[in-house]
Design a protein around this motif. Structure first.
Motif, PDB file in Angstrom:
ATOM      1  N   ILE A   1     -29.822  -8.773  57.640  1.00 60.76           N
ATOM      2  CA  ILE A   1     -31.140  -8.402  58.163  1.00 60.76           C
ATOM      3  C   ILE A   1     -32.209  -8.854  57.173  1.00 60.76           C
ATOM      4  N   GLU A   2     -33.095  -9.714  57.621  1.00 61.90           N
ATOM      5  CA  GLU A   2     -34.115 -10.280  56.741  1.00 61.90           C
ATOM      6  C   GLU A   2     -34.995  -9.197  56.127  1.00 61.90           C
ATOM      7  N   GLN A   3     -35.280  -8.149  56.924  1.00 57.94           N
ATOM      8  CA  GLN A   3     -36.127  -7.070  56.420  1.00 57.94           C
ATOM      9  C   GLN A   3     -35.490  -6.406  55.210  1.00 57.94           C
ATOM     10  N   VAL A   4     -34.164  -6.170  55.282  1.00 62.03           N
ATOM     11  CA  VAL A   4     -33.451  -5.519  54.189  1.00 62.03           C
ATOM     12  C   VAL A   4     -33.405  -6.423  52.971  1.00 62.03           C
ATOM     13  N   LYS A   5     -33.136  -7.707  53.207  1.00 55.26           N
ATOM     14  CA  LYS A   5     -33.065  -8.659  52.097  1.00 55.26           C
ATOM     15  C   LYS A   5     -34.415  -8.769  51.389  1.00 55.26           C
ATOM     16  N   GLU A   6     -35.487  -8.834  52.186  1.00 53.60           N
ATOM     17  CA  GLU A   6     -36.818  -8.945  51.592  1.00 53.60           C
ATOM     18  C   GLU A   6     -37.165  -7.675  50.816  1.00 53.60           C
ATOM     19  N   LEU A   7     -36.820  -6.516  51.394  1.00 46.59           N
ATOM     20  CA  LEU A   7     -37.074  -5.241  50.729  1.00 46.59           C
ATOM     21  C   LEU A   7     -36.361  -5.173  49.387  1.00 46.59           C
ATOM     22  N   ALA A   8     -35.079  -5.547  49.398  1.00 46.21           N
ATOM     23  CA  ALA A   8     -34.287  -5.486  48.163  1.00 46.21           C
ATOM     24  C   ALA A   8     -34.854  -6.416  47.097  1.00 46.21           C
ATOM     25  N   GLU A   9     -35.298  -7.605  47.519  1.00 45.43           N
ATOM     26  CA  GLU A   9     -35.825  -8.574  46.556  1.00 45.43           C
ATOM     27  C   GLU A   9     -37.157  -8.087  45.974  1.00 45.43           C
ATOM     28  N   ARG A  10     -38.030  -7.537  46.836  1.00 49.36           N
ATOM     29  CA  ARG A  10     -39.317  -7.025  46.351  1.00 49.36           C
ATOM     30  C   ARG A  10     -39.107  -5.858  45.387  1.00 49.36           C
ATOM     31  N   ARG A  11     -38.144  -4.995  45.725  1.00 43.20           N
ATOM     32  CA  ARG A  11     -37.868  -3.858  44.855  1.00 43.20           C
ATOM     33  C   ARG A  11     -37.268  -4.318  43.530  1.00 43.20           C
ATOM     34  N   ARG A  12     -36.408  -5.326  43.584  1.00 45.68           N
ATOM     35  CA  ARG A  12     -35.807  -5.841  42.346  1.00 45.68           C
ATOM     36  C   ARG A  12     -36.879  -6.389  41.414  1.00 45.68           C
ATOM     37  N   ARG A  13     -37.847  -7.135  42.000  1.00 46.81           N
ATOM     38  CA  ARG A  13     -38.924  -7.685  41.168  1.00 46.81           C
ATOM     39  C   ARG A  13     -39.779  -6.563  40.576  1.00 46.81           C
ATOM     40  N   ALA A  14     -40.107  -5.569  41.425  1.00 41.58           N
ATOM     41  CA  ALA A  14     -40.922  -4.448  40.944  1.00 41.58           C
ATOM     42  C   ALA A  14     -40.189  -3.652  39.870  1.00 41.58           C
ATOM     43  N   GLN A  15     -38.884  -3.459  40.055  1.00 43.12           N
ATOM     44  CA  GLN A  15     -38.092  -2.720  39.072  1.00 43.12           C
ATOM     45  C   GLN A  15     -38.050  -3.466  37.745  1.00 43.12           C
ATOM     46  N   SER A  16     -37.925  -4.797  37.829  1.00 40.88           N
ATOM     47  CA  SER A  16     -37.888  -5.614  36.610  1.00 40.88           C
ATOM     48  C   SER A  16     -39.206  -5.509  35.843  1.00 40.88           C
ATOM     49  N   VAL A  17     -40.332  -5.572  36.585  1.00 41.76           N
ATOM     50  CA  VAL A  17     -41.657  -5.439  35.946  1.00 41.76           C
ATOM     51  C   VAL A  17     -41.810  -4.046  35.351  1.00 41.76           C
ATOM     52  N   LEU A  18     -41.331  -3.019  36.088  1.00 41.24           N
ATOM     53  CA  LEU A  18     -41.434  -1.636  35.611  1.00 41.24           C
ATOM     54  C   LEU A  18     -40.673  -1.458  34.301  1.00 41.24           C
ATOM     55  N   GLU A  19     -39.470  -2.007  34.219  1.00 42.79           N
ATOM     56  CA  GLU A  19     -38.681  -1.895  32.989  1.00 42.79           C
ATOM     57  C   GLU A  19     -39.413  -2.536  31.817  1.00 42.79           C
ATOM     58  N   GLY A  20     -40.089  -3.670  32.085  1.00 45.00           N
ATOM     59  CA  GLY A  20     -40.865  -4.321  31.034  1.00 45.00           C
ATOM     60  C   GLY A  20     -42.039  -3.480  30.577  1.00 45.00           C
ATOM     61  N   GLU A  21     -42.723  -2.825  31.541  1.00 41.53           N
ATOM     62  CA  GLU A  21     -43.862  -1.978  31.204  1.00 41.53           C
ATOM     63  C   GLU A  21     -43.431  -0.731  30.424  1.00 41.53           C
ATOM     64  N   VAL A  22     -42.261  -0.175  30.767  1.00 39.58           N
ATOM     65  CA  VAL A  22     -41.746   0.994  30.043  1.00 39.58           C
ATOM     66  C   VAL A  22     -41.466   0.624  28.589  1.00 39.58           C
ATOM     67  N   LYS A  23     -40.864  -0.539  28.375  1.00 41.24           N
ATOM     68  CA  LYS A  23     -40.617  -1.005  27.006  1.00 41.24           C
ATOM     69  C   LYS A  23     -41.941  -1.219  26.267  1.00 41.24           C
ATOM     70  N   LYS A  24     -42.926  -1.745  27.006  1.00 40.37           N
ATOM     71  CA  LYS A  24     -44.234  -2.016  26.400  1.00 40.37           C
ATOM     72  C   LYS A  24     -44.905  -0.723  25.940  1.00 40.37           C
ATOM     73  N   ILE A  25     -44.846   0.329  26.789  1.00 35.23           N
ATOM     74  CA  ILE A  25     -45.519   1.576  26.425  1.00 35.23           C
ATOM     75  C   ILE A  25     -44.835   2.242  25.235  1.00 35.23           C
ATOM     76  N   GLU A  26     -43.517   2.085  25.138  1.00 27.91           N
ATOM     77  CA  GLU A  26     -42.810   2.615  23.974  1.00 27.91           C
ATOM     78  C   GLU A  26     -43.249   1.894  22.706  1.00 27.91           C
ATOM     79  N   ARG A  27     -43.437   0.577  22.812  1.00 28.71           N
ATOM     80  CA  ARG A  27     -43.908  -0.203  21.657  1.00 28.71           C
ATOM     81  C   ARG A  27     -45.304   0.240  21.239  1.00 28.71           C
ATOM     82  N   ILE A  28     -46.196   0.461  22.233  1.00 33.17           N
ATOM     83  CA  ILE A  28     -47.575   0.873  21.932  1.00 33.17           C
ATOM     84  C   ILE A  28     -47.576   2.228  21.225  1.00 33.17           C
ATOM     85  N   LYS A  29     -46.737   3.158  21.712  1.00 32.23           N
ATOM     86  CA  LYS A  29     -46.671   4.486  21.083  1.00 32.23           C
ATOM     87  C   LYS A  29     -46.221   4.383  19.628  1.00 32.23           C
TER      88      LYS A  29
END
Length: 665
Positions: free
Chosen positions: A263-291
């Motif tokens: 299902i294209e909808q599911v595939k697109e959803l999973a890919e968008r979430r994967r990208r967002a999760q990857s960016v989120l993990e980077g931002e979490v590491k960044k905020i720890e560095r700033i602290k």
């Protein structure tokens, strides 16, 4: 460790004495044993494991050849044994393990002879080495054989060097790779050393005599409590770390399953979430560095910043006084007030002029006396001004730096909130496919458990930091008291020495582990790109687990095997190249690779690629291969082959193969 020879006597299907000499040539470093299915290729791998470590991997644990067994009469004794000759640290060793079987009963059952053996055969083991004269043999005490073999090639690591085709596929997917890598690269030597020194420091701290000082005794008692608590917290932290890793992998696994949906909808959803999760993990590491950076700024310059008004006011006051007095008068170098007092008491200057009270010479000398130490503060003022100006120079931008970091922190915090909202919104979207909805619910549950485990990990880590801080305070209190007696002074010196060596070992271990991780990542990717004909990249995580950069990749058994070959080839080559060796520290090792049916799950293209790389990365390669696989492998491997053998079964008078009578020719 380079294997020179394998000998087997009446071992499983190998009847009589069978002997194989392996190639030790540095250029032609491959030995091949070619046989058909069920001919006894796997038995060779297990013969090594049994001889070296006592590991019996057979379903039928009786190792004696079946044909020899069937000919035994009651009370007959037969022996089976395996011997391996190898070179290690320029010495030639031979290890021989044997079992003696006794026939306790012989009878006929359903027209077939049945031979009953004693339940537990008598086992013996011998390890000896040749002296430098090449003739004299020295035996190693039986109680030390296991330890000696573990120094050559640890039993826990043997699976990475003696393996079959069915085992190779799972090597790079194991969860214990961190221990394996440390062992293979001999980082465990440094780890064991600093762990031991940590225990030594604890024992020395217990030797400090705090009798008569309540504060020191309290610090000593607290030290033991905090040390015990620190150990408990470290264990808790490991458990939480494993939970975090587990639930993160579970979440990624469900993401991968969603990505496989049609299902294209599911595939697109999973890919968008994967990208967002990857960016989120980077931002979490960044905020720890700033602290961390904000804490460092606060710790290093806060007192100077709050003292700026007082420092500036004092400098302005000194400047006004300097102008008012016409400048600070310089004192005569190396002269003090005591010298003037002596001249006045004597009544005569060094030039012979009388020093009578109220006369001009007397007043001039007294004027000089006022600017001499200890009354004169000119030098102290100059030092104060110098330090104060240094504080001003290093603290003027303090407020701006803190504000900039805080703004960066707030922006990152806001970005994290937006990404979390985006991920939540993506998860709430309607998925038409029922199975996809089930997978998505599982993914959400895994994510919640991951977040909970991460919170537990962070809390435990914070408690561990507080515990370590309390330990340091106790040690400082004890150290302050330690000078109360000569015995304590000596113990304090021993503690200082042990702590210094401990820190050096720990820093060295961390530096070398970083070298290993970086180099392993590079070599695994390099070897994988040469072995695999597709386009995929490999990542090595902090536990040395091997992952694909693209988490949506579906992994076949063949791909697992190629990944494992790339991993093993990289590890062996790093040990061979002795990448961690220094002039005063030798950690490099030589290892063989012994394989049974290594290409059983690999196609022809990958066989070619693996054969081009493996002989160049390992010091020695021994492989038992199927005839059909050898036909593909030989074109690229033949130039590296130093010795070649065939595994053949005997035949009866009717030309039928005898399963219990195999020979190596």
């Amino acid at each position: 460790m380079i294997i020179n020879k394998l000998e087997m006597c009446d071992f499983r299907q190998y009847i009589g004495l069978q002997e194989v000499e392996f190639s030790t040539d540095s250029e032609k470093n491959v030995t091949v044993l070619i046989g058909v299915n069920t001919s006894g290729k796997t038995t060779i791998i297990r013969a090594f494991e049994w001889c070296l470590y006592g590991k019996n991997g057979f379903e039928d644990t009786v190792l004696l050849n079946s044909e020899v067994r069937e000919n035994m009469k009651v009370e007959d004794v037969q022996e089976t044994w395996v011997a391996v000759t190898f070179t290690h640290d320029e010495k030639v060793y031979t290890i021989k393990r044997s079992q003696r079987y006794i026939c306790v009963e012989r009878h006929v059952e359903n027209g077939k002879v049945v031979v009953e053996l004693g339940k537990k055969p008598q086992e013996d083991i011998i390890l000896e080495y040749l002296q430098k004269d090449g003739q004299t043999k020295s035996k190693i005490d039986k109680s030390n054989i296991e330890e000696s073999m573990n120094r050559v090639l640890p039993k826990d690591l043997s699976d990475y060097f003696f393996f079959g085709g069915e085992r190779i596929s799972g090597i790079a997917n194991r969860t214990d790779l961190s221990k394996a890598v440390r062992g293979l690269m001999r980082l465990d030597v440094l780890e064991n050393a600093y762990t031991h020194l940590r225990t030594v420091v604890k024992e020395f701290e217990g030797d400090i005599d705090t009798t008569g000082d309540a504060n020191a005794q309290k610090a000593k008692d607290s030290l033991e409590t905090y040390t015990k608590r620190k150990t408990e917290l470290e264990e808790e932290l490991k458990n939480y770390e494993q939970q975090v890793a587990y639930w993160l992998e579970e979440e990624k696994s469900f993401d991968t399953q969603l990505a496989k949906s049609n299902i294209e909808q599911v595939k697109e959803l999973a890919e968008r979430r994967r990208r967002a999760q990857s960016v989120l993990e980077g931002e979490v590491k960044k905020i720890e560095r700033i602290k961390r950076e904000m804490v460092n700024l606060f710790n290093n310059r806060t007192f100077a910043y709050f003292g700026l008004p007082s420092i500036k006011a004092s400098l302005e006051f000194l400047e006004r006084q300097n102008k008012k007095d016409g400048g600070v008068k310089e004192s005569i170098p190396a002269m003090e007030q005591d010298a003037i007092d002596y001249l006045i008491k004597r009544g005569t200057c060094i030039c012979g002029t009388p020093l009578e009270p109220n006369t001009m010479p007397f007043m001039r000398v007294m004027e000089e006396r006022r600017v001499l130490p200890p009354e004169h503060v000119g030098d102290a003022v100059r030092q104060y001004k110098s330090k104060s100006e240094g504080y001003l120079a290093g603290t003027e931008n303090y407020k701006e730096n803190i504000e900039r970091k805080f703004i960066e922190y707030r922006e990152t915090k806001r970005q994290i909130g937006q990404l979390q909202n985006e991920l939540e919104a993506l998860s709430e979207k309607v998925i038409d496919d029922t199975e996809a909805r089930r997978i998505e619910n599982n993914r959400k549950d895994a994510h919640i458990k991951y977040v909970e485990a991460k919170q537990d990990y962070d809390t435990c880590n914070r408690k561990l930091g507080e515990c370590q801080s309390n330990l340091e305070n106790c040690r400082k209190a004890i150290e302050k008291f330690a000078n109360s007696s000569k015995r304590n002074q000596r113990t304090a010196r021993l503690i200082a020495y042990a702590q210094h060596v401990y820190k050096w070992l720990l820093d060295t271990y961390r530096d070398k582990e970083e070298v290993v991780r970086t180099e392993l990542q590079k070599r695994v990717n390099d070897n994988f790109s040469k072995m695999y004909h597709g386009e995929r990249a490999i990542e090595i995580d902090d536990k040395y687990r091997v992952r694909y950069s693209d988490i949506t990749t579906e992994e076949s058994d063949g791909l697992k095997a190629v990944k494992s070959f790339a991993f093993i080839a990289s590890l062996v080559s790093m040990a061979k190249d002795k990448i961690l060796d220094e002039e005063d520290m030798k950690l490099g090792q030589v290892y063989p690779v012994v394989m049974d049916a290594p290409f059983s799950n690999v196609d022809e293209i990958h066989i070619d690629n693996i054969c081009k790389i493996l002989p160049r990365t390992a010091n020695q390669v021994i492989m038992a291969v199927m005839q059909k696989d050898w036909e593909y492998a030989s074109s690229n491997l033949q130039s590296y082959v130093g010795k070649s053998y065939k595994i053949e079964k005997d035949r009866d008078v009717f030309g039928k193969e005898i399963d219990t009578a195999t020979h190596i020719v």
